[in-house]
Design a protein around this motif. Structure first.
Motif, short mmCIF file in Angstrom:
data_model
loop_
_atom_site.label_atom_id
_atom_site.label_comp_id
_atom_site.label_asym_id
_atom_site.label_seq_id
_atom_site.Cartn_x
_atom_site.Cartn_y
_atom_site.Cartn_z
N UNK A 82 78.78 9.34 26.18
CA UNK A 82 79.03 8.14 26.98
C UNK A 82 77.71 7.68 27.60
N UNK A 83 77.78 6.61 28.34
CA UNK A 83 76.60 6.07 28.99
C UNK A 83 77.02 5.40 30.30
N UNK A 168 75.19 15.51 31.23
CA UNK A 168 75.34 14.54 30.16
C UNK A 168 75.30 15.32 28.84
N UNK A 169 76.34 15.15 28.03
CA UNK A 169 76.46 15.87 26.77
C UNK A 169 76.48 14.86 25.63
N UNK A 170 75.68 15.11 24.61
CA UNK A 170 75.65 14.21 23.46
C UNK A 170 75.52 14.98 22.17
N UNK A 178 72.40 7.40 20.86
CA UNK A 178 71.40 8.39 20.44
C UNK A 178 71.01 9.29 21.60
N UNK A 179 70.59 10.52 21.30
CA UNK A 179 70.26 11.48 22.36
C UNK A 179 69.28 10.97 23.39
N UNK A 180 68.36 10.10 23.01
CA UNK A 180 67.37 9.62 23.98
C UNK A 180 68.04 8.89 25.13
N UNK A 184 67.59 10.19 28.96
CA UNK A 184 67.06 9.32 30.01
C UNK A 184 68.01 9.25 31.20
N UNK A 185 69.32 9.22 30.94
CA UNK A 185 70.29 9.17 32.03
C UNK A 185 70.20 10.44 32.88
N UNK A 186 70.18 11.59 32.23
CA UNK A 186 70.09 12.85 32.97
C UNK A 186 68.79 12.93 33.75
N UNK A 187 67.69 12.46 33.16
CA UNK A 187 66.38 12.53 33.82
C UNK A 187 66.32 11.62 35.03
N UNK A 188 67.15 10.58 35.08
CA UNK A 188 67.13 9.64 36.20
C UNK A 188 67.83 10.20 37.43
#
Length: 201
Positions: A82-83, A168-170, A178-180, A184-188
């Motif tokens: 998800x996003x 966040x799981x992908x 895409x994993x990026x 990026x979401x987790x890093x934020x």
């Protein structure tokens, strides 16, 4: 488990892993309204106390709505495939195409249009067929409401990354997210973590 509503059956492989020490709710979203905010409020109304909001795909969007609407109720968020951002404007024609397919061809037409994007190459046929059966069970009007909700969803990024623990799981073979994007979401988030599953759509 066959008597559970759709979302309960979707999580059947995970339910036993929670054990007796956790109270687990797997609500069916579509009857709760026509938007992610309505679904989030319905989930909160049916689930007392503080929650860990775990959602796959549209459930992840709903978890983001919970983070926006009731951050005080959250212990943590898990977003799977998800996003948190809003639907980009350039996707609007695709959403309109999906709505037209559902109206004219029903769930089977939507499956034919989307299925190739759901699974990694080499996914066992029994898993693909289970997904197919689930799609065919859906009411066309509910599928159309879901597509509209996806198209019109608000951005939940700020709420999701505000500090509540976030996982966040992908899948490394997911063509839709895409994993990026998940990395990026987790890093934020100051309390974010990402897990990318190999060979997974």
């Amino acid at each position: 488990l066959d008597e559970l509503p759709f979302d309960g059956r979707m999580w059947e492989s995970q339910l036993d892993a929670f054990g007796a020490e956790h109270e687990v709710h797997a609500p069916t979203l579509y009857p709760l309204g026509s938007s992610f905010d309505e679904w989030a409020l319905g989930v909160l109304q049916d689930t007392p106390g503080r929650v860990v909001a775990v959602g796959a795909s549209m459930g992840g969007y709903t978890a983001g709505a919970i983070a926006r609407l009731a951050p005080d109720r959250l212990e943590a968020i898990v977003m799977v495939g998800s996003r948190a951002d809003a639907d980009p404007p350039e996707r609007a024609p695709l959403r309109e195409e999906w709505i037209k397919i559902v109206r004219e061809q029903g769930p089977e037409g939507l499956w034919q249009a989307q299925a190739k994007a759901f699974f990694a190459p080499g996914t066992p046929e029994e898993i693909v067929e289970r997904g197919h059966r689930v799609v065919l069970e859906q009411d066309p009007a509910a599928l159309e409401r879901a597509i509209v909700a996806i198209r019109d969803r608000p951005d939940s990024t700020e709420a999701v990354t505000s500090g509540v623990p976030l996982l966040v799981v992908g899948g490394d073979a997911d063509p839709l997210i895409p994993p990026v994007v998940e990395e990026q979401l987790a890093a934020a988030s100051p309390n974010g973590r990402v897990e990318i599953l190999e060979g997974c759509g």
